[in-house]
Write a protein that holds these residues in place. Structure first.
Motif, PDB file in Angstrom:
ATOM      1  N   TRP A 139      45.682 -73.116  11.599  1.00  0.00           N
ATOM      2  CA  TRP A 139      46.451 -73.088  10.353  1.00  0.00           C
ATOM      3  C   TRP A 139      46.134 -74.330   9.516  1.00  0.00           C
ATOM      4  CZ3 TRP A 139      50.766 -69.979   8.489  1.00  0.00           C
ATOM      5  CH2 TRP A 139      50.854 -68.747   9.150  1.00  0.00           C
ATOM      6  N   PRO A 140      46.271 -74.242   8.189  1.00  0.00           N
ATOM      7  CA  PRO A 140      45.984 -75.389   7.304  1.00  0.00           C
ATOM      8  C   PRO A 140      46.880 -76.582   7.618  1.00  0.00           C
ATOM      9  CG  PRO A 140      46.221 -73.360   6.028  1.00  0.00           C
ATOM     10  CD  PRO A 140      46.677 -73.037   7.419  1.00  0.00           C
ATOM     11  N   ALA A 141      46.352 -77.777   7.402  1.00  0.00           N
ATOM     12  CA  ALA A 141      47.095 -79.001   7.703  1.00  0.00           C
ATOM     13  C   ALA A 141      48.425 -79.066   6.964  1.00  0.00           C
ATOM     14  CB  ALA A 141      46.241 -80.221   7.360  1.00  0.00           C
ATOM     15  N   ALA A 142      48.450 -78.581   5.719  1.00  0.00           N
ATOM     16  CA  ALA A 142      49.663 -78.665   4.906  1.00  0.00           C
ATOM     17  C   ALA A 142      50.789 -77.780   5.442  1.00  0.00           C
ATOM     18  CB  ALA A 142      49.352 -78.281   3.459  1.00  0.00           C
ATOM     19  N   LYS A 143      50.454 -76.798   6.281  1.00  0.00           N
ATOM     20  CA  LYS A 143      51.460 -75.884   6.827  1.00  0.00           C
ATOM     21  C   LYS A 143      51.518 -75.952   8.349  1.00  0.00           C
ATOM     22  CE  LYS A 143      51.043 -72.612   2.980  1.00  0.00           C
ATOM     23  NZ  LYS A 143      50.766 -71.223   2.585  1.00  0.00           N
ATOM     24  N   GLY A 297      72.011 -71.988  15.514  1.00  0.00           N
ATOM     25  CA  GLY A 297      71.763 -73.302  14.925  1.00  0.00           C
ATOM     26  C   GLY A 297      70.383 -73.823  15.288  1.00  0.00           C
ATOM     27  N   MET A 298      69.956 -73.573  16.536  1.00  0.00           N
ATOM     28  CA  MET A 298      68.630 -74.012  16.983  1.00  0.00           C
ATOM     29  C   MET A 298      67.522 -73.354  16.169  1.00  0.00           C
ATOM     30  SD  MET A 298      69.006 -74.012  21.139  1.00  0.00           S
ATOM     31  CE  MET A 298      69.988 -75.245  21.995  1.00  0.00           C
ATOM     32  N   VAL A 299      67.622 -72.049  15.974  1.00  0.00           N
ATOM     33  CA  VAL A 299      66.587 -71.313  15.237  1.00  0.00           C
ATOM     34  C   VAL A 299      66.479 -71.817  13.799  1.00  0.00           C
ATOM     35  CG1 VAL A 299      65.931 -69.051  14.332  1.00  0.00           C
ATOM     36  CG2 VAL A 299      66.764 -69.258  16.684  1.00  0.00           C
ATOM     37  N   ILE A 300      67.628 -71.991  13.150  1.00  0.00           N
ATOM     38  CA  ILE A 300      67.627 -72.490  11.769  1.00  0.00           C
ATOM     39  C   ILE A 300      67.068 -73.916  11.732  1.00  0.00           C
ATOM     40  CG2 ILE A 300      69.076 -73.094   9.784  1.00  0.00           C
ATOM     41  CD1 ILE A 300      71.011 -70.876  10.699  1.00  0.00           C
ATOM     42  N   GLY A 301      67.464 -74.736  12.710  1.00  0.00           N
ATOM     43  CA  GLY A 301      66.976 -76.111  12.763  1.00  0.00           C
ATOM     44  C   GLY A 301      65.476 -76.183  12.948  1.00  0.00           C
ATOM     45  N   ILE A 302      64.938 -75.348  13.831  1.00  0.00           N
ATOM     46  CA  ILE A 302      63.491 -75.315  14.064  1.00  0.00           C
ATOM     47  C   ILE A 302      62.752 -74.923  12.792  1.00  0.00           C
ATOM     48  CG2 ILE A 302      61.664 -74.031  15.251  1.00  0.00           C
ATOM     49  CD1 ILE A 302      63.557 -73.904  17.700  1.00  0.00           C
ATOM     50  N   TYR A 303      63.242 -73.890  12.129  1.00  0.00           N
ATOM     51  CA  TYR A 303      62.588 -73.423  10.900  1.00  0.00           C
ATOM     52  C   TYR A 303      62.575 -74.513   9.826  1.00  0.00           C
ATOM     53  CZ  TYR A 303      61.801 -70.862   6.576  1.00  0.00           C
ATOM     54  OH  TYR A 303      61.311 -70.450   5.355  1.00  0.00           O
ATOM     55  N   LEU A 304      63.736 -75.131   9.602  1.00  0.00           N
ATOM     56  CA  LEU A 304      63.830 -76.120   8.533  1.00  0.00           C
ATOM     57  C   LEU A 304      63.132 -77.434   8.898  1.00  0.00           C
ATOM     58  CD1 LEU A 304      67.463 -75.551   7.196  1.00  0.00           C
ATOM     59  CD2 LEU A 304      65.286 -74.748   6.239  1.00  0.00           C
ATOM     60  N   PHE A 305      63.115 -77.790  10.183  1.00  0.00           N
ATOM     61  CA  PHE A 305      62.400 -79.006  10.576  1.00  0.00           C
ATOM     62  C   PHE A 305      60.915 -78.874  10.246  1.00  0.00           C
ATOM     63  CE2 PHE A 305      59.984 -81.834  13.229  1.00  0.00           C
ATOM     64  CZ  PHE A 305      60.746 -82.992  13.275  1.00  0.00           C
ATOM     65  N   GLY A 306      60.333 -77.699  10.503  1.00  0.00           N
ATOM     66  CA  GLY A 306      58.927 -77.487  10.171  1.00  0.00           C
ATOM     67  C   GLY A 306      58.660 -77.700   8.701  1.00  0.00           C
ATOM     68  N   ALA A 309      59.087 -81.565   7.969  1.00  0.00           N
ATOM     69  CA  ALA A 309      57.993 -82.395   8.478  1.00  0.00           C
ATOM     70  C   ALA A 309      56.721 -82.237   7.659  1.00  0.00           C
ATOM     71  CB  ALA A 309      57.718 -82.052   9.947  1.00  0.00           C
ATOM     72  N   ASP A 310      56.474 -81.049   7.135  1.00  0.00           N
ATOM     73  CA  ASP A 310      55.295 -80.845   6.292  1.00  0.00           C
ATOM     74  C   ASP A 310      55.452 -81.506   4.922  1.00  0.00           C
ATOM     75  OD1 ASP A 310      53.479 -79.503   7.910  1.00  0.00           O
ATOM     76  OD2 ASP A 310      54.293 -77.520   7.466  1.00  0.00           O
ATOM     77  N   LYS A 311      56.684 -81.639   4.458  1.00  0.00           N
ATOM     78  CA  LYS A 311      56.918 -82.211   3.134  1.00  0.00           C
ATOM     79  C   LYS A 311      56.997 -83.743   3.165  1.00  0.00           C
ATOM     80  CE  LYS A 311      59.140 -78.450   0.566  1.00  0.00           C
ATOM     81  NZ  LYS A 311      58.730 -77.333   1.435  1.00  0.00           N
ATOM     82  N   VAL A 312      57.771 -84.304   4.101  1.00  0.00           N
ATOM     83  CA  VAL A 312      58.015 -85.755   4.080  1.00  0.00           C
ATOM     84  C   VAL A 312      57.212 -86.518   5.128  1.00  0.00           C
ATOM     85  CG1 VAL A 312      60.355 -85.339   3.245  1.00  0.00           C
ATOM     86  CG2 VAL A 312      59.978 -85.715   5.687  1.00  0.00           C
ATOM     87  N   GLY A 313      56.652 -85.820   6.101  1.00  0.00           N
ATOM     88  CA  GLY A 313      55.900 -86.493   7.155  1.00  0.00           C
ATOM     89  C   GLY A 313      56.588 -86.377   8.502  1.00  0.00           C
ATOM     90  N   ARG A 314      55.807 -86.621   9.568  1.00  0.00           N
ATOM     91  CA  ARG A 314      56.323 -86.450  10.922  1.00  0.00           C
ATOM     92  C   ARG A 314      57.350 -87.529  11.279  1.00  0.00           C
ATOM     93  NH1 ARG A 314      53.573 -82.339   9.166  1.00  0.00           N
ATOM     94  NH2 ARG A 314      51.611 -81.831  10.218  1.00  0.00           N
ATOM     95  N   LYS A 315      57.027 -88.798  10.991  1.00  0.00           N
ATOM     96  CA  LYS A 315      57.933 -89.890  11.370  1.00  0.00           C
ATOM     97  C   LYS A 315      59.291 -89.798  10.687  1.00  0.00           C
ATOM     98  CE  LYS A 315      56.630 -94.055  12.188  1.00  0.00           C
ATOM     99  NZ  LYS A 315      56.042 -95.414  12.221  1.00  0.00           N
ATOM    100  N   PRO A 316      59.339 -89.646   9.346  1.00  0.00           N
ATOM    101  CA  PRO A 316      60.655 -89.540   8.702  1.00  0.00           C
ATOM    102  C   PRO A 316      61.471 -88.364   9.220  1.00  0.00           C
ATOM    103  CG  PRO A 316      58.934 -89.929   7.068  1.00  0.00           C
ATOM    104  CD  PRO A 316      58.241 -89.646   8.355  1.00  0.00           C
ATOM    105  N   ALA A 317      60.791 -87.250   9.488  1.00  0.00           N
ATOM    106  CA  ALA A 317      61.506 -86.064   9.968  1.00  0.00           C
ATOM    107  C   ALA A 317      62.121 -86.319  11.338  1.00  0.00           C
ATOM    108  CB  ALA A 317      60.554 -84.869  10.027  1.00  0.00           C
ATOM    109  N   TYR A 318      61.343 -86.884  12.249  1.00  0.00           N
ATOM    110  CA  TYR A 318      61.868 -87.129  13.597  1.00  0.00           C
ATOM    111  C   TYR A 318      62.944 -88.201  13.599  1.00  0.00           C
ATOM    112  CZ  TYR A 318      59.042 -84.027  16.429  1.00  0.00           C
ATOM    113  OH  TYR A 318      58.507 -82.900  17.011  1.00  0.00           O
ATOM    114  N   ILE A 319      62.753 -89.272  12.863  1.00  0.00           N
ATOM    115  CA  ILE A 319      63.760 -90.329  12.829  1.00  0.00           C
ATOM    116  C   ILE A 319      65.077 -89.796  12.273  1.00  0.00           C
ATOM    117  CG2 ILE A 319      64.384 -92.509  11.718  1.00  0.00           C
ATOM    118  CD1 ILE A 319      61.395 -93.288  11.945  1.00  0.00           C
ATOM    119  N   THR A 320      64.989 -89.001  11.198  1.00  0.00           N
ATOM    120  CA  THR A 320      66.194 -88.408  10.596  1.00  0.00           C
ATOM    121  C   THR A 320      66.926 -87.515  11.593  1.00  0.00           C
ATOM    122  OG1 THR A 320      65.202 -88.428   8.381  1.00  0.00           O
ATOM    123  CG2 THR A 320      67.057 -86.937   8.741  1.00  0.00           C
ATOM    124  N   PHE A 321      66.185 -86.650  12.273  1.00  0.00           N
ATOM    125  CA  PHE A 321      66.817 -85.711  13.197  1.00  0.00           C
ATOM    126  C   PHE A 321      67.349 -86.415  14.454  1.00  0.00           C
ATOM    127  CE2 PHE A 321      65.810 -82.351  10.523  1.00  0.00           C
ATOM    128  CZ  PHE A 321      66.150 -81.113  11.070  1.00  0.00           C
TER     129      PHE A 321
END
Length: 434
Positions: A139-143, A297-306, A309-321
């Motif tokens: 899959w493309p890097a952006a997605k 809640g898990m399913v929605i969280g997984i979908y939105l985390f993806g 993470a693609d929009k703001v980056g891996r580190k900000p996404a993980y630190i926030t969560f």
């Protein structure tokens, strides 16, 4: 010397996207079978205990042998996939755990059952990292994070399927019937891989290595790039995870992340129903309603985390969560109202398990094609091994303090994980895989 290049996953045309989606469906189906196989055991454990006259300790070993098999299988098949191909080994892992899941239906003793569970665990452990690698590489890097989020949702689908099959099959055919029927969706997952090609990046790496080997056999001079490729290709994949201090630190930090992920998941999902029934006096039916809300809640969280993470980056996404997970666990330990507990469960699932979406992308982006599948399976299954101790550790903390006090400790673990990401993990958003 030129090599023919495979170019099946790099375009934006309709045919390329069809191949990507087929790869996605196959990987989702595989991870769903992981969830199905693991959860089937929890639904039939009472019946198995009764038939074989087991103690709780003996029964616990059935799950433990499955987990041990998963960790070993993750290591072995991850390495195999880097050597001989992702798709080939992927299919092998599915067939392995489907066959031995089916054989559980014919076990004549608990020893025989333990052997079958261990062997099915080998396939379970190998499947996750290879499926994530296949999607990350095609899959493309952006997605990429969104795509691996789709794979992560597969586990939840498997858990739901396990619950549905248990309700339909066990009353009529018993626990053996459930294991026998459980083979069918697993075989379907294996069938879904028909005609799927290897990712371009792995196939072209293989062709390049073959070209270099021929040049060496003919006594031709290698370019500096070819020398580097050949040197890298001849390293044992697992050693590449520790090649130099920077890579070793990265591998350590990512293993901490997957350990926290699995520790939190098993700790919450095993013990919170007990908290609900003991502290809040909820019935089993109401506890089941909580479980459903948490999984949603898990399913929605997984979908939105993806997406995140693609929009703001891996580190900000993980630190926030991680920070939000710590807050959610701490707040949940203070709740008393049934409605609040239901909503709080969904929020817990959203943050604590939503992070599953990012590991396929994150782990793939830190390692080369020669060791990517090894890295996925070694790091995640090492985390699974640590996470397997969560029920015991939280039980010990609960014995010394309270179950709610144990949850507060878990909140601090999430905060430490955020610190780990901030200092030790490099950002890899939009990185080109090599």
């Amino acid at each position: 010397m030129e090599t023919n290049q495979q170019n099946l996953f790099s375009g934006e045309d309709e045919a390329t996207w069809k191949r990507r989606w087929k790869m996605m469906y196959a990987s989702v189906a595989g991870y769903a079978m992981d969830g199905l196989d693991m959860l089937i055991l929890s639904f039939v454990m009472t019946a198995i205990i009764k038939e074989f006259g087991l103690s709780f300790v003996d029964a616990g070993w059935i799950a433990t042998y499955t987990l041990i098999g998963a960790v070993i299988g993750g290591y072995l098949f991850g390495i195999m996939a880097d050597y001989v191909g992702r798709v080939k080994v992927f299919s092998l892992t599915i067939l392995l755990f489907s066959v031995f899941t089916g054989l559980c239906a014919f076990a004549n003793s608990v020893t025989e059952l333990n052997i079958y569970r261990f062997l099915s665990g080998l396939g379970l452990g190998g499947e996750f990292g290879i499926g994530m690698t296949l999607v990350a590489e095609t899959w493309p890097a952006a997605k990429r994070a969104r795509a691996t989020a789709g794979v992560a949702i597969g586990w939840q689908l498997g858990a739901v399927l396990a619950a549905v099959l248990s309700a339909l099959v066990v009353p009529q055919f018993g626990w053996r019937g459930l294991f026998a029927i459980g083979v069918l969706p697993a075989l379907f997952a294996a069938w879904s891989r028909r005609g799927i090609p290897e990712p371009d990046i792995w196939m072209n790496r293989k062709l390049l290595k073959e070209s270099i080997k021929k040049k060496m056999a003919n006594g031709e001079v290698l370019t500096e790039t070819e020398k580097e490729v050949w040197s890298q290709a001849n390293k044992f994949p697992l050693m590449q995870l520790f090649a130099g201090s920077r890579k070793t630190v990265t591998t350590f930090a990512l293993t901490v992340m997957t350990s926290v992920q699995n520790f939190g998941y098993y700790g919450i999902m095993i013990w919170l129903p007990t908290i609900l029934m003991q502290k809040h006096n909820l019935t089993l039916n109401k506890t089941t309603t909580w479980m459903v809300a948490t999984v949603i809640g898990m399913v929605i969280g997984i979908y939105l985390f993806g997406q995140f993470a693609d929009k703001v980056g891996r580190k900000p996404a993980y630190i926030t969560f991680y920070i939000c997970s710590a807050a959610a666990v701490w707040i949940y330990s203070l709740l008393n109202d049934p409605i609040s507990l239901l909503i709080g469960g969904a929020v817990l699932g959203f943050f604590c398990n939503g992070m599953m979406a990012g590991y396929g992308a994150l782990l793939s982006e830190h390692y080369t094609t020669d060791a990517r599948s090894t890295a996925q399976n070694f790091i995640f299954n090492s985390g699974r091994a640590v996470g397997g101790f969560a029920p015991v550790v939280i039980g010990m903390l609960a014995a010394k303090y309270t179950l709610n006090g144990a949850l507060v400790v878990l909140a601090f673990v999430y905060l430490l994980a955020a610190v780990n990401v901030f200092f030790l993990v490099q950002e890899t958003k939009d990185v080109k895989l090599d």
